[in-house]
Every structure is written in C-alpha cells, then in structure tokens.
Design a protein around this motif. Structure first.
Motif, PDB file in Angstrom:
ATOM      1  N   ASP A  43       0.843  -1.181   0.000  1.00 21.84           N
ATOM      2  CA  ASP A  43       0.000   0.000   0.000  1.00 21.84           C
ATOM      3  C   ASP A  43       0.891   1.248   0.000  1.00 21.84           C
ATOM      4  OD1 ASP A  43      -1.777   2.016   0.435  1.00 21.84           O
ATOM      5  OD2 ASP A  43      -2.808   1.035   2.116  1.00 21.84           O
ATOM      6  N   ASP A  44       0.737   2.083  -1.026  1.00 22.72           N
ATOM      7  CA  ASP A  44       1.563   3.295  -1.094  1.00 22.72           C
ATOM      8  C   ASP A  44       1.351   4.185   0.123  1.00 22.72           C
ATOM      9  OD1 ASP A  44       2.685   2.575  -3.414  1.00 22.72           O
ATOM     10  OD2 ASP A  44       1.317   3.713  -4.698  1.00 22.72           O
ATOM     11  N   PHE A  45       0.131   4.156   0.654  1.00 21.01           N
ATOM     12  CA  PHE A  45      -0.150   5.037   1.792  1.00 21.01           C
ATOM     13  C   PHE A  45       0.632   4.611   3.034  1.00 21.01           C
ATOM     14  CE2 PHE A  45      -4.194   5.823  -0.601  1.00 21.01           C
ATOM     15  CZ  PHE A  45      -3.831   7.099  -0.969  1.00 21.01           C
ATOM     16  N   PHE A  46       0.936   3.317   3.122  1.00 19.61           N
ATOM     17  CA  PHE A  46       1.758   2.877   4.247  1.00 19.61           C
ATOM     18  C   PHE A  46       3.142   3.513   4.161  1.00 19.61           C
ATOM     19  CE2 PHE A  46       5.196   0.086   5.676  1.00 19.61           C
ATOM     20  CZ  PHE A  46       4.909   0.019   7.021  1.00 19.61           C
ATOM     21  N   TRP A  47       3.747   3.435   2.970  1.00 17.29           N
ATOM     22  CA  TRP A  47       5.097   3.986   2.820  1.00 17.29           C
ATOM     23  C   TRP A  47       5.076   5.494   2.969  1.00 17.29           C
ATOM     24  CZ3 TRP A  47       8.714   0.704   3.611  1.00 17.29           C
ATOM     25  CH2 TRP A  47       8.493  -0.639   3.298  1.00 17.29           C
ATOM     26  N   ASN A  48       4.002   6.092   2.451  1.00 17.20           N
ATOM     27  CA  ASN A  48       3.850   7.539   2.633  1.00 17.20           C
ATOM     28  C   ASN A  48       3.792   7.882   4.126  1.00 17.20           C
ATOM     29  OD1 ASN A  48       3.011  10.331   1.919  1.00 17.20           O
ATOM     30  ND2 ASN A  48       1.073   9.649   2.840  1.00 17.20           N
ATOM     31  N   ALA A  49       2.978   7.094   4.865  1.00 14.28           N
ATOM     32  CA  ALA A  49       2.850   7.364   6.305  1.00 14.28           C
ATOM     33  C   ALA A  49       4.165   7.118   7.017  1.00 14.28           C
ATOM     34  CB  ALA A  49       1.739   6.491   6.903  1.00 14.28           C
ATOM     35  N   ALA A  50       4.890   6.077   6.594  1.00 15.68           N
ATOM     36  CA  ALA A  50       6.176   5.780   7.227  1.00 15.68           C
ATOM     37  C   ALA A  50       7.156   6.932   6.989  1.00 15.68           C
ATOM     38  CB  ALA A  50       6.741   4.469   6.681  1.00 15.68           C
TER      39      ALA A  50
ATOM     40  N   ASN B 141     -10.068  18.693   6.992  1.00 15.16           N
ATOM     41  CA  ASN B 141     -11.145  17.869   6.438  1.00 15.16           C
ATOM     42  C   ASN B 141     -11.743  16.926   7.464  1.00 15.16           C
ATOM     43  OD1 ASN B 141     -10.578  18.991   3.886  1.00 15.16           O
ATOM     44  ND2 ASN B 141      -8.869  17.559   3.694  1.00 15.16           N
ATOM     45  N   LYS B 142     -11.293  17.030   8.694  1.00 10.11           N
ATOM     46  CA  LYS B 142     -11.833  16.242   9.798  1.00 10.11           C
ATOM     47  C   LYS B 142     -11.711  14.742   9.564  1.00 10.11           C
ATOM     48  CE  LYS B 142     -13.848  20.228  10.855  1.00 10.11           C
ATOM     49  NZ  LYS B 142     -12.979  21.168  11.533  1.00 10.11           N
ATOM     50  N   GLY B 143     -10.795  14.324   8.740  1.00 13.72           N
ATOM     51  CA  GLY B 143     -10.660  12.893   8.493  1.00 13.72           C
ATOM     52  C   GLY B 143      -9.450  12.351   9.205  1.00 13.72           C
ATOM     53  N   ALA B 144      -9.115  11.084   8.870  1.00 14.78           N
ATOM     54  CA  ALA B 144      -7.929  10.480   9.457  1.00 14.78           C
ATOM     55  C   ALA B 144      -6.845  10.342   8.402  1.00 14.78           C
ATOM     56  CB  ALA B 144      -8.268   9.115  10.035  1.00 14.78           C
ATOM     57  N   SER B 145      -7.019  11.037   7.268  1.00 21.28           N
ATOM     58  CA  SER B 145      -6.081  10.821   6.176  1.00 21.28           C
ATOM     59  C   SER B 145      -4.863  11.722   6.291  1.00 21.28           C
ATOM     60  CB  SER B 145      -6.775  11.056   4.839  1.00 21.28           C
ATOM     61  OG  SER B 145      -7.325  12.354   4.820  1.00 21.28           O
ATOM     62  N   GLY B 146      -4.829  12.617   7.247  1.00 18.38           N
ATOM     63  CA  GLY B 146      -3.683  13.501   7.385  1.00 18.38           C
ATOM     64  C   GLY B 146      -3.587  14.479   6.240  1.00 18.38           C
ATOM     65  N   GLY B 147      -4.669  15.211   5.991  1.00 21.87           N
ATOM     66  CA  GLY B 147      -4.667  16.170   4.894  1.00 21.87           C
ATOM     67  C   GLY B 147      -5.217  15.556   3.621  1.00 21.87           C
ATOM     68  N   ALA B 148      -5.642  16.415   2.704  1.00 19.14           N
ATOM     69  CA  ALA B 148      -6.297  15.947   1.484  1.00 19.14           C
ATOM     70  C   ALA B 148      -5.386  15.018   0.687  1.00 19.14           C
ATOM     71  CB  ALA B 148      -6.714  17.151   0.635  1.00 19.14           C
ATOM     72  N   GLU B 149      -4.116  15.285   0.708  1.00 12.55           N
ATOM     73  CA  GLU B 149      -3.170  14.487  -0.074  1.00 12.55           C
ATOM     74  C   GLU B 149      -2.397  13.529   0.830  1.00 12.55           C
ATOM     75  OE1 GLU B 149      -2.511  15.400  -3.597  1.00 12.55           O
ATOM     76  OE2 GLU B 149      -4.473  16.325  -3.250  1.00 12.55           O
ATOM     77  N   HIS B 150      -2.886  13.268   2.001  1.00 14.62           N
ATOM     78  CA  HIS B 150      -2.172  12.441   2.989  1.00 14.62           C
ATOM     79  C   HIS B 150      -0.813  13.034   3.309  1.00 14.62           C
ATOM     80  CE1 HIS B 150      -4.830   8.777   2.675  1.00 14.62           C
ATOM     81  NE2 HIS B 150      -5.222   9.503   1.648  1.00 14.62           N
TER      82      HIS B 150
END
Lengths: 302, 335
Positions: free
Chosen positions: B100-107, B275-284
């Motif tokens: 998952d790209d979002f995992f590496w992005n988060a890392a 955006n009140k989400g858990a995505s850490g901003g619109a672009e993560h």
C-alpha cells in the motif's frame, strides 16, 4: 545500573529546584551570572511558551467574524463569558469534567499507591529476582502503548464497556515510571535503620509500609500524584477510541469533538480549549515549583 | 519444625524464665512462638513479591498480553464488525500493507515529522538547560513558564495551532506578511504542514526536555569544571568537553523517549486536518503511521491489518533501539 545522582542533601521537603546554586567561581573567572543575552533568550522562550495560551483566551473572548479578519485580534473582546457558556453546554463539558476528574483521580491514586509499595520493595527489600524484575519494569517503559490498543479495544467491545469510564481507567492503573520514581526516592529518603528498628519491634511488612514507608514517601507521593494526574487528564488516544464525543466524554475528547464539528465556530472552539486547559494551568500556577522539581528528580538517572 | 526463633520478634513475656516452669505452658508458649516465627519468616520472604505483584499483574493484563495478542491478530483477517471471527491469513496483512503506497507515505511522514520535531526540540532544550543552569533572577518562573505547554492537552494545543497556522487569517501568516514573506499554506502544502504539526510537538515538549537536561547538568560534579578551567578551557570548551560527555546517558534517554513518542504521533495530525478525516490532509501529506493505523482499524474496520501496522511499528522501534545501543557502546568505547 540506576545510581542516584541527585543532589546530596536528603529530600525531606518536596523536591524543589535548589535555590542556592553551587558557586561557580572557578568557571572562567566569575560567578557565572547569566548575562543579558541569557535573559533575552529566556524571554523569547517564555513568550513562545505562554503566548499560545494567552491567545487562546483572547480568541475565546471574540466572535467568529472577528477571528476571520486580518490582523488577528491582539486584545480581549467582550464575548468571553458568553462563549464559555455556549462551549460548556455544547460540548457537555460539565459531565466531561466530572468524568475526567474520576478517571485522573482514580488512576493517579492507584498509581501512587502501587508504585510506592513496589518502589519500596525494589529499593529496600532483598528477594530473588529483584534485579531482573527491575529490568523488566524499566523495559516496559520502552513499550509504546499504541501497540496494545487493538486487543484492548476488542476486549472493551466484547465486555460492552464502550462509553464507560472503567474502559479508560483500567489500562491506566500502572506506571513503570512511577515505580522507578518511587524507588529512586526511597533509596535515599528512607534509612535502612528505621525499617530495621520497626522490624525489631515486631512490625509486619504491611505495618512497616503503613507506618514507616508512607510517611517517609509522602512528598514524593504528592509529586508523583500530580504528574500522573496531569498525564491522565491529558490522555487523548485511548479515551478518544472508547468514549463517544458527546455521550460520555473526557475533557480532551469533548474538546476534540468541538474542533471536529461541521460548523466550526472558532471562538467557541477556543473557549472549549481554554476550559479544557484551565484547571491544569491552575494546578501549575499553584504547584508548578513542586512539579518542576519532581520532573527533574525523576529525570536524573545513570 | 524447630522451635528456635532467632529471627522472631522478642516475645512479650521476655526470655525463658529461669528454673523449670510446668511442662504444659512451655509447650503452648513454644508452639505460639513457632507459629509467630513461621508467620514472620513467611512475611519476610513473600511480602516483597506481594508488593511488586500488582504492577506485574496489571502489566501482564494491559501491556504484555495485548502486545502478544496484537501480533497474533496481525496474522488473521479480523473485521471491526465481528472482532471474534478470526481467519488465519498468515503474513497476508503484512504484504497488503507493504504494497500500500499510503503505508510507505505514512512511514516517510512519520520519519520526517519525527526528525523535524525531535532534533530542534532537543537542541533547543539543551541550550535552554545550559542557560537555566546559570545564576539567574526568577529562575523558577522561567522553569514553570516553560513547562506550561506540558500541562496543555494535545487536543487544546492542536486546535489553537490550527488557528495560528490558518492560511488566510492566521497569526503566523500575518506576521510573515508583516516582514515581507508571502503567506504559506500551512495546511495543504507538504512541508509547511509537516512543519506546523511538528511545531505543536516542539511547543509542548521543549520545556519538559530542558528540565531533564537541567537536572542532569546540576548533577555534574563541580570539580570537573574547576579542573577544566585550571587547564585553561573556555566556557565553550567546557560545555563540549565536560557538560556534553557527562550528559551522554541523559541524551540517549531523551532520544529514545522522543523516538518512541515520534513513532506514535496521532492526535496532532488528526486534529490539524481541516477535512476532519484520518487521512492527514487531502493528499495524505501529514498522515503518520499512528493515523494510518487508526484509519485502517477504525475507519476501514480492518483490525487485522491495523495489528500488522502496530507490529511493524514495534519492529521498527526495536531496530532503532538496537542501533541506539550499538552507537552508544561505540561512543563509550571510543572515549
């Protein structure tokens, strides 16, 4: 591995920042008074530390329209009490305060009690496995709490404890830091002779704890209690997961809920943030010196 | 069971009476003493364990067991909707998140936010501690004032900084504008948003770490400075050759604690998100691993995958811990 490097004088009063600093005459010829630059730097950092807090109060005393203008307000408006009132009711803050007091009070009291008896055992009693157990205690400080939230959440869900305070309280009843802190304190604050004397008089271990250890540890217990109260009061992640934001929140969850509403009124959010912070700031204003001393004492390790 | 009771408290009646008392009372007295003695021995022997056991029992229940269970759950497919249905999937959760790209992005975000928040924080704390170690007027006031952010919760602090970092009406952009810098979009641009999130962390923890360093500095024996001064070392040289080496264990301690803290960052990016989400901003752009874990577990309801993220974080921390240990041993060996 953990020798005490604290100041040589025994801590009979609550550990405070020493008023009398050691003479510095030998250092670079002079008393090592802070020069003007030191005061300038300190003033900048003090301002940086306090400004966001003061500005929270300023923003909470304005209305939303005024906050959406440039320049931002630098002085108080007239809406403070109105905003505090609305935020109090909107976010169910009354209930949140009661809840947080229960949670933080129970946790802090239990942690202090358990840490004192465990710290006493580690500081003054000999038993097999003592060294290894103390290593485990220190090791647990390194295990991040976030790693256990999933099974804890499953447990809470299964017990149908969601939205109930015991779900928040139970996991927060232990503190490895507390055990370590009390051990460090009791090693120096409690002379072996007093324990031996009580023993010779025929006191059981519990009597020793009750009549000797607790009185000797009282200052450290007070400081640890305050530290743990502050920490539990400010806990966010776990209460956020198990408590709803409106039904049965803690203060932090309620304040976070204000910020996550869909029609954000910034001045109301700031009023909520102010209310959530105020009690602890009061505690700090009164006991700041003791808390500072406690952190400094708990920090020193070798 | 023998009747000598050297470790027992002296009996109230004093020592054995001279002469020969009647047989029966002696027997009773001896039994009483033996009983007391046994109880005494038991007390001495077992009470230490009684004193430490509550800690270990609670730790087992709320620390160790969940940690292991998280590892177990990470090898299963578990959904939030039915947390008791666990289907064995082996390492699939791990391969899923690693794909998952979002995992590496988060890392990556966790790493960069960790560096941006920890390094300046500890450097400033060190400098502050050095200054606070001078003779100063009102030194207690500075200490308490610098610790005030520590009393502020993540929730309150994050919300305040959201306003201060506002793009259009925020005070920071206003101040930048006043000195001729064009406004920054603190929420939607990658680096500015990470700096903003880091600022919240720095604000809350710098004073706390400064006090820890100050405590360690005050424990440094004064004669070290005196002999350094006699050898002609300047203040600056004294700081580098006396203060810093003496603080090494404390520095290591704060680095470890800050690293653990940085790997967990959650509340700040959660509440900083417009955006009140858990995505850490619109672009993560500022989604951390903690936030990604929450998103997978509580928004997408994949508890198994969330467990795999948690255990990956744990393994990363262990690696960092080992690296830390090796470095500190090298440093010690070289000095």
């Amino acid at each position: 591995m953990t020798t005490t490097l604290t100041k040589p004088e025994p801590h009979d009063a609550a550990p405070t920042a020493p008023r009398v600093r050691r003479p510095r005459s030998a250092r670079a010829g002079g008393q090592m008074h802070g020069g003007p630059i030191a005061y300038v730097i300190l003033a900048v950092f003090t301002f940086g530390s306090l400004f966001p807090l003061v500005w929270t109060a300023i923003a909470a005393s304005r209305d939303n329209q005024r906050l959406a203008q440039t320049p931002p307000p630098f002085w108080f408006g007239s809406n403070l009490f109105k905003n505090l009132d609305i935020a109090w009711n909107d976010a169910n803050l009354g209930k949140a305060f009661v809840n947080t007091t229960i949670v933080a009070g129970t946790s802090a009291a239990t942690i202090v009690f358990l840490s004192t008896i465990a710290g006493f055992a580690f500081a003054k009693l000999r038993f097999r496995g003592r060294g290894a157990m103390m290593l485990i205690v220190i090791g647990t400080m390194m295990v991040p709490p976030q790693l256990s939230i999933i099974p804890l959440y499953m447990m809470v869900a299964k017990l149908e404890w969601t939205d109930q305070l015991q779900a928040v309280i139970l996991p927060s009843l232990v503190s490895a830091f507390g055990v370590f802190f009390m051990r460090q304190y009791l090693i120096q604050a409690l002379p072996d002779e007093i324990i031996e004397a009580a023993r010779v008089d025929g006191a059981s271990s519990w009597r020793v704890v009750w009549h000797v250890v607790f009185p000797a540890a009282r200052p450290a217990m007070a400081v640890l209690g305050m530290l743990m109260f502050v920490q539990t009061w400010n806990d966010f992640l776990w209460p956020f997961l198990v408590l709803s934001q409106t039904g049965n929140p803690t203060v932090q969850v309620a304040v976070a809920g204000l910020g996550r509403g869909y029609t954000p009124d910034q001045s109301l959010i700031m009023a909520g943030a102010l209310l959530g912070t105020l009690p602890l700031l009061l505690v700090f204003a009164i006991f700041g010196k003791q808390i500072v001393g406690g952190i400094m004492q708990g920090a020193v390790k070798g | 069971m023998s009747t000598h009771d050297t470790a027992a408290p002296p009996a109230k009646e004093g020592g054995a009476a001279p002469g020969r008392p009647p047989a029966a009372p002696v027997d009773a007295e001896a039994r009483r003493r033996a009983r007391l003695s046994r109880r005494w021995q038991r007390d001495i022997r077992w009470s230490p364990y009684a004193f430490v056991s509550p800690f270990f029992l609670l730790f087992l229940a709320f620390g160790l067991f969940p940690l292991i269970y998280t590892g177990w759950a990470s090898l299963h497919q578990v959904e939030m909707t039915a947390p008791t249905d666990m289907n064995w999937v082996g390492l699939r959760n791990y391969t899923r998140i690693f794909d998952d790209d979002f995992f590496w992005n988060a890392a990556r975000n966790t790493l960069t936010i960790g560096v941006i928040s920890t390094v300046p924080q500890l450097l400033m704390a060190m400098g502050l501690a050095h200054i606070l170690n001078y003779r100063l007027r009102a030194s207690t006031f500075y200490r308490v004032a610098m610790l005030a952010p520590y009393a502020t919760s993540i929730a309150a602090a994050s919300l305040v900084f959201v306003l201060l970092f506002g793009r259009d009406y925020g005070m920071i952009n206003w101040a930048l504008d006043a000195v001729g810098v064009s406004p920054v979009d603190w929420q939607n641009d990658k680096w500015p948003s990470q700096i903003a999130v880091s600022t919240i962390i720095i604000w809350r923890w710098t004073g706390y770490n400064a006090l820890i360093y100050l405590a360690a500095m005050q424990a440094i024996p004064q004669d070290l400075y005196e002999s350094a001064a006699l050898d002609g070392a300047s203040r600056w040289q004294q700081f580098f050759h006396v203060t810093l080496p003496s603080l090494r264990p404390t520095i290591l301690f704060t680095v470890v604690v800050s690293t653990i803290g940085a790997s967990q960052v959650f509340g700040e990016p959660l509440l900083f998100d417009a955006n009140k989400g858990a995505s850490g901003g619109a672009e993560h752009q500022f989604q951390t691993l903690g936030l990604y874990l929450y998103e997978q577990g509580w928004i997408n309801q994949h508890l198994g995958r969330a467990s795999a993220i948690a255990w990956t974080m744990f393994l990363i921390l262990i690696v960092i811990g080992i690296v830390n240990y090796v470095i500190s041993r090298r440093l010690r060996a070289s000095s």
